[in-house]
Design a protein around this motif. Structure first.
Motif, PDB file in Angstrom:
ATOM      1  N   ILE A 126       5.225 -20.982 -35.324  1.00 16.31           N
ATOM      2  CA  ILE A 126       4.810 -20.397 -34.050  1.00 16.31           C
ATOM      3  C   ILE A 126       5.243 -18.934 -34.022  1.00 16.31           C
ATOM      4  N   PHE A 127       4.417 -18.070 -33.424  1.00 11.81           N
ATOM      5  CA  PHE A 127       4.818 -16.690 -33.190  1.00 11.81           C
ATOM      6  C   PHE A 127       4.493 -16.354 -31.740  1.00 11.81           C
TER       7      PHE A 127
ATOM      8  N   HIS B 126      13.262 -19.884 -33.142  1.00  8.08           N
ATOM      9  CA  HIS B 126      14.024 -18.643 -33.253  1.00  8.08           C
ATOM     10  C   HIS B 126      14.942 -18.654 -34.468  1.00  8.08           C
ATOM     11  N   GLN B 127      15.611 -19.776 -34.722  1.00  6.01           N
ATOM     12  CA  GLN B 127      16.575 -19.790 -35.825  1.00  6.01           C
ATOM     13  C   GLN B 127      15.900 -19.555 -37.170  1.00  6.01           C
TER      14      GLN B 127
ATOM     15  N   ASP C 235      13.928 -10.723 -35.160  1.00  5.17           N
ATOM     16  CA  ASP C 235      12.915  -9.732 -35.536  1.00  5.17           C
ATOM     17  C   ASP C 235      11.529 -10.323 -35.741  1.00  5.17           C
ATOM     18  N   LEU C 236      11.437 -11.645 -35.987  1.00  7.61           N
ATOM     19  CA  LEU C 236      10.143 -12.223 -36.327  1.00  7.61           C
ATOM     20  C   LEU C 236       9.777 -13.450 -35.479  1.00  7.61           C
ATOM     21  N   THR C 237      10.477 -13.645 -34.367  1.00  3.39           N
ATOM     22  CA  THR C 237      10.156 -14.764 -33.477  1.00  3.39           C
ATOM     23  C   THR C 237       9.143 -14.347 -32.424  1.00  3.39           C
TER      24      THR C 237
ATOM     25  N   TYR D 179      22.684 -19.026 -28.377  1.00  6.28           N
ATOM     26  CA  TYR D 179      22.027 -20.325 -28.280  1.00  6.28           C
ATOM     27  C   TYR D 179      22.632 -21.177 -27.169  1.00  6.28           C
ATOM     28  N   ILE D 180      23.926 -21.096 -26.965  1.00  5.28           N
ATOM     29  CA  ILE D 180      24.545 -21.806 -25.847  1.00  5.28           C
ATOM     30  C   ILE D 180      23.995 -21.269 -24.527  1.00  5.28           C
TER      31      ILE D 180
END
Length: 396
Positions: free
Chosen positions: A117-118, A160-161, A166-168, A236-237
């Motif tokens: 996904i982007f 995201h991970q 930069d690419l999410t 992330y938390i």
């Protein structure tokens, strides 16, 4: 001060995904080959869900799920349904972070691309992710049991991970992670509120991202790539907490800490919970933690000393990756060992109170992807029956 009993979760739990009954497995294979329609698949899914619900009821489970039988993979139904998210069927592996263990594994196998996904626009939830599935499941349980139905959802951090900051997302749309996760969390809150309005009181996030931050290989790779793993953990938390912010007091939210469960039950990450336990147990705004503890790669129980008085640990001691049954006495001994460590934790509490903060489950689902783990339906029933029997012997 006594530790409260939280209900749900229940003493005997299961993570959510279940093996597809033979008829559904065969129909799903045809669907993947584009040899049957979605409507034909759905009809078989309906009957299969009736079957797995009946099994759970017969074994005494209260947190009933639909086994995720309508999903090809556990995370389906969320990101690809939102406005602003674009499905990329053949995204180059060069746009994935190689320090994530399963990405380096794919590259080692010679793969050059993978679906993903982007984020290409402002995120907006325009349709419900799981309301239709929840409504169907409601018809299969008595009205008084609707509140116990468990809905499983992938975490906001899932894509995201693997792609990084930069690419999410398109950097002309969101300037930073806070902006991205803020809009994503709003969508999650809307879905959770919708499910709550339909009667849902039990939601479980299936999260592999936190366990990746326990893997030495990942941490080493992140350092080499100048990515701050401590800062990412905090991000992330925060993202998870934003998703459940303002929820109703009687909604139980759990998080399954997964190390991977791909085709054939393949795992991706290794390492105990020590690197993340203190911050997660104390700062993550959830009611319970579903923890994988089925083998040596899971580490020991020492991180449980950080479990607060008002949260529950569901011990995943029964593996879903092999059909071999664990020993009842060994499982009981491990539960009491965990209770001893919690009782001596921060703050200390009685052994009975510590035991009351524990539940038992398989370590993961039986089919996080539709092909499932290398077990039969009878193996699955025996595993779940074992969980129910041990829970009965320990907690009554």
């Amino acid at each position: 001060m006594s530790a409260p009993r939280l209900n749900p979760p229940f003493r005997a739990e299961h993570i959510g995904s279940l093996l597809r009954p033979t008829e559904l497995y065969q129909k799903r294979a045809l669907f993947e080959e584009k040899k049957c329609t979605p409507q034909e698949l759905e009809a078989v899914e309906d009957e299969a869900i009736k079957r797995v619900v009946k099994m759970q009821q017969e074994l005494g489970f209260k947190g009933i799920t639909d086994g995720e039988l309508r999903r090809g993979m556990f995370f389906e139904g969320v990101f690809e349904t939102m406005e602003g998210m674009t499905f990329v069927p053949n995204r180059p592996l060069s746009e994935f972070k190689e320090y994530v263990p399963f990405i380096s594994m794919m590259k080692a196998f010679g793969m050059t691309e993978f679906p993903s996904i982007f984020c290409t626009g402002k995120i907006k939830r325009t349709v419900s992710w799981y309301a239709k599935q929840f409504e169907y499941l409601k018809t299969l349980v008595p009205p008084e049991e609707v509140k116990n139905i468990k809905v499983t959802i992938c975490p906001p951090t899932w894509f995201h991970q693997r792609h990084g900051s930069d690419l999410t997302y398109d950097l002309s749309i969101y300037k930073n992670d806070d902006e991205y996760f803020s809009d994503l969390a709003k969508a999650y809150r809307e879905e959770i509120a919708h499910l709550y309005s339909l009667g849902c009181r039990n939601i479980q996030f299936d999260d592999a991202t936190f366990c990746f931050l326990c893997d030495d290989r990942m941490i080493k790779g992140m350092k080499e790539s100048s990515v701050d793993h401590t800062s990412l953990l905090e991000t992330y938390i925060k993202a998870m907490n934003w998703c459940v912010q303002g929820r109703e007091a009687d909604l139980c939210v759990g998080i399954h800490m997964c190390r991977g469960n791909f085709k054939g039950g393949v795992h991706y990450s290794e390492g105990g919970y020590a690197p993340v336990a203190q911050k997660l147990f104390q700062d993550l705004d959830v009611n319970c933690f579903y923890l994988e503890y089925d083998n040596e790669r899971s580490g020991d129980f020492q991180p449980l000393k950080y479990l607060p008085l008002n949260k529950v640990a569901v011990l995943g001691l029964v593996t879903t990756k092999t059909p071999q049954l664990e020993s009842v006495e060994e499982l009981k001994a491990r539960i009491y060992e965990a209770a001893d460590i919690i009782s001596e934790g921060v703050p200390p509490r009685s052994k009975q109170d510590a035991l009351n903060q524990l539940c038992l489950s398989p370590q993961c689902g039986f089919a996080s992807v539709w092909e499932g783990n290398p077990l039969t339906e009878e193996d699955e029933r025996k595993k779940l029956g074992l969980v129910a029997e041990v829970a009965k012997q320990v907690w009554g």
